[in-house]
Write an enzyme that holds these catalytic residues in place. Structure first.
Site, PDB file in Angstrom:
ATOM      1  N   ARG A 204      64.930 -44.519 -24.100  1.00 36.17           N
ATOM      2  CA  ARG A 204      65.765 -43.363 -24.425  1.00 36.17           C
ATOM      3  C   ARG A 204      67.116 -43.535 -23.748  1.00 36.17           C
ATOM      4  NH1 ARG A 204      60.656 -41.035 -23.240  1.00 36.17           N
ATOM      5  NH2 ARG A 204      59.685 -40.007 -25.042  1.00 36.17           N
ATOM      6  N   LYS A 238      62.815 -38.111 -18.862  1.00 40.98           N
ATOM      7  CA  LYS A 238      61.920 -37.245 -19.622  1.00 40.98           C
ATOM      8  C   LYS A 238      60.476 -37.328 -19.144  1.00 40.98           C
ATOM      9  CE  LYS A 238      60.841 -35.672 -24.281  1.00 40.98           C
ATOM     10  NZ  LYS A 238      61.085 -35.865 -25.726  1.00 40.98           N
ATOM     11  N   HIS A 307      69.130 -42.911 -30.503  1.00 43.50           N
ATOM     12  CA  HIS A 307      67.691 -42.782 -30.710  1.00 43.50           C
ATOM     13  C   HIS A 307      67.222 -43.556 -31.940  1.00 43.50           C
ATOM     14  CE1 HIS A 307      64.462 -40.681 -28.700  1.00 43.50           C
ATOM     15  NE2 HIS A 307      63.875 -40.462 -29.856  1.00 43.50           N
ATOM     16  N   ARG A 310      65.677 -46.715 -30.873  1.00 48.03           N
ATOM     17  CA  ARG A 310      64.304 -46.517 -30.373  1.00 48.03           C
ATOM     18  C   ARG A 310      63.331 -46.467 -31.554  1.00 48.03           C
ATOM     19  NH1 ARG A 310      61.372 -44.415 -25.973  1.00 48.03           N
ATOM     20  NH2 ARG A 310      59.769 -42.867 -26.453  1.00 48.03           N
ATOM     21  N   HIS A 333      55.217 -42.673 -24.154  1.00 44.55           N
ATOM     22  CA  HIS A 333      54.673 -41.429 -24.694  1.00 44.55           C
ATOM     23  C   HIS A 333      53.485 -40.966 -23.846  1.00 44.55           C
ATOM     24  CE1 HIS A 333      56.386 -42.246 -28.982  1.00 44.55           C
ATOM     25  NE2 HIS A 333      57.236 -41.598 -28.220  1.00 44.55           N
ATOM     26  N   TYR A 343      55.402 -42.878 -35.914  1.00 47.37           N
ATOM     27  CA  TYR A 343      55.720 -44.253 -36.288  1.00 47.37           C
ATOM     28  C   TYR A 343      54.734 -44.924 -37.231  1.00 47.37           C
ATOM     29  CZ  TYR A 343      59.160 -43.773 -32.627  1.00 47.37           C
ATOM     30  OH  TYR A 343      60.217 -43.330 -31.862  1.00 47.37           O
TER      31      TYR A 343
END
Length: 366
Positions: A204, A238, A307, A310, A333, A343
Site C-alpha cells: 500500500r 493499516k 492502489h 497493488r 490481509h 482477486y
C-alpha cells in the site's frame, strides 16, 4: 460548510474540523473526531469521517432537522436520496428527466458507515437515546465459515439496517507493458524505484511512504513492512503485525542505484524523501504521490493511481497459480476471504483461454 485541516503545535497527528456556515466548529462532530483520534484511527479515516459528516450536517440543515431529535432511521432513506441526487431531495421536487446518480453505491455506504459510527459514539456517551441504524441479528449466511463457526453461528451481531447493494466491480489492473510505460515515463530513479516497488510487492502507498532504510535487507532480498504511528508524514501501514516481502535482485539493484545516484549524503531514515521540491530531506507525503501519478497519467495517457499497482500484482499472482493463502500473507490481509473476494475474478479472456485448453485436452483423448 467546510472541512478544515488543523495542525496543533506539539501534536504529531493530523486533526480535522467541520465548520458550519459561520465558520464555527460543529461540536458533536468535533467530539467524535477527537475520540477517533484518541483511539488512533488513521489520518485518512479521520479526513474521510470529517467529509462524510459534513455532508450529513448539510442534509440536516437543508431538511431543517436536529441531529438529536430526528428519527434517524426514518430520515436516513431521504439522506440516501439526497446523496444520490442533491437537487431533488429532501425537498419535494419531481424530476421530469432521469438523473444520473451523483455518487456510487460504495461511496454512499461509506458515508452511511461514518454516520452510523457517529451515532454509536454519541449513544455510548449519552448524547442520544438510541441508535436505530443498527440491530442485533444472528450471523448471516456466507460462503466462508470460520473454524469455530458452529459455536458462533447463533450469536447475535450488530448489523447496519440501511445499506445499498453494491454492484460487483472488478479491480482495475495494468498490463506489464503499461507498467513498463509508467516506469519509463519517470525522469528520476526515486520515482522509478517507487513505481517498481509498488508493482513488484503489492504494498500500500502508506506502507511505502513509511518505509525506512533499516527495513530494506539488500543481502536477503527482503523488505520488512513495519507498522508505525510516529511517521511525520502521517503514513500508516493499516495492519498491526510486521511481515516480510521477498523481492527480486533487479529491484534491489534499482534501490542501490537510487542510493548512490540521487539520495547521496541525505541524512534521512526514510527511503522516499523530497529531493528537488517541497521540504527537502523530509519524507514524501500523500499529496506529493498524488501529484506524481497525475503527471505520469498525463505523460502516458493511462489513468493510474497507486492502489492499481497493488491490484495488478495480486491479480498476476492469482493467475500464475499462487495459492490464495500465500497471496493473503504477501498482501498483509487479515482474512483470506478478503483476498478471495477481491482477486479471484475471471474476465472473458480467462474464460476463453480455459475453454480453449479444455477443447485441446478433449481432442487429445483417445
Amino acid at each position: 460548510m467546510k472541512v478544515q485541516y488543523v495542525r496543533v503545535s506539539g501534536v504529531a497527528h493530523d486533526a480535522w474540523l467541520v465548520l458550519d456556515d459561520d465558520d464555527v466548529p460543529v461540536e458533536p462532530i468535533k467530539e467524535f473526531l477527537a475520540y477517533c483520534q484518541n483511539i488512533e484511527r488513521s489520518p485518512n479515516t479521520l479526513r474521510s469521517y470529517a467529509h462524510h459528516l459534513k455532508l450529513y450536517w448539510e442534509f440536516l440543515r437543508d431538511a431543517k432537522l436536529d441531529w438529536t431529535s430526528a428519527n434517524v432511521l426514518d430520515k436516513i432513506a431521504e439522506f440516501v436520496a439526497w446523496l444520490r441526487c442533491p437537487s431533488a431531495a429532501p425537498f419535494e421536487v419531481i424530476l421530469t428527466q432521469p438523473q444520473e446518480a451523483k455518487r456510487q453505491e460504495s461511496t454512499v455506504n461509506a458515508i452511511l458507515s461514518a454516520v452510523a459510527s457517529f451515532y454509536e459514539y454519541h449513544e455510548r456517551v449519552g448524547a442520544v437515546s438510541s441508535n436505530s441504524l443498527y440491530r442485533l441479528q444472528t450471523m448471516p449466511r456466507q460462503r466462508y465459515k470460520s473454524f469455530l463457526h458452529h459455536i458462533t453461528k447463533s450469536k447475535p451481531v450488530l448489523t447496519r439496517l440501511v445499506k445499498l447493494k453494491e454492484p460487483k466491480r472488478l479491480p482495475k489492473t495494468l498490463q506489464p507493458d503499461q507498467v513498463k510505460q509508467l516506469v519509463d515515463a519517470c525522469s528520476r530513479l526515486r520515482d522509478k524505484f517507487l513505481i517498481s516497488l509498488l508493482y513488484e510487492t503489492g504494498m500500500r502507498i502508506g506502507q511505502v511512504l513509511g518505509l525506512r532504510h533499516e527495513d530494506v535487507k539488500i543481502w536477503a532480498n527482503t523488505i520488512r513492512v513495519v507498522p508505525r504511528l510516529d511517521n511525520p508524514n502521517g503514513a500508516r501501514a493499516k495492519h498491526v503485525e510486521p511481515y516480510e516481502i521477498h523481492v527480486s535482485t533487479e529491484l534491489m539493484a534499482l534501490y542501490r542505484d537510487y542510493l548512490v545516484s540521487e539520495l547521496g549524503e541525505a541524512s534521512s531514515a526514510y527511503v522516499f524523501i523530497n529531493l528537488w521540491e517541497g521540504a527537502i530531506g523530509q519524507p514524501m507525503q500523500y499529496p506529493t504521490i498524488a501529484a506524481l501519478f497525475r503527471r505520469l497519467s498525463m505523460k502516458t495517457g493511462l489513468q493510474v493511481h497507486p492502489h492499481m499497482l497493488r491490484h495488478t500484482h495480486a491479480t498476476e499472482l492469482i493467475r500464475s497459480g499462487w495459492d490464495a493463502a500465500y497471496v493473503q500473507k504477501r498482501l498483509g490481509h487479515a482474512q483470506i476471504q478478503t483476498t478471495l473476494n477481491i482477486y479471484t475474478h475471471l474476465n472473458s479472456d480467462d474464460l476463453k483461454q480455459a475453454y480453449q485448453e479444455f477443447q485441446a485436452n478433449r481432442k487429445e483423448r483417445p
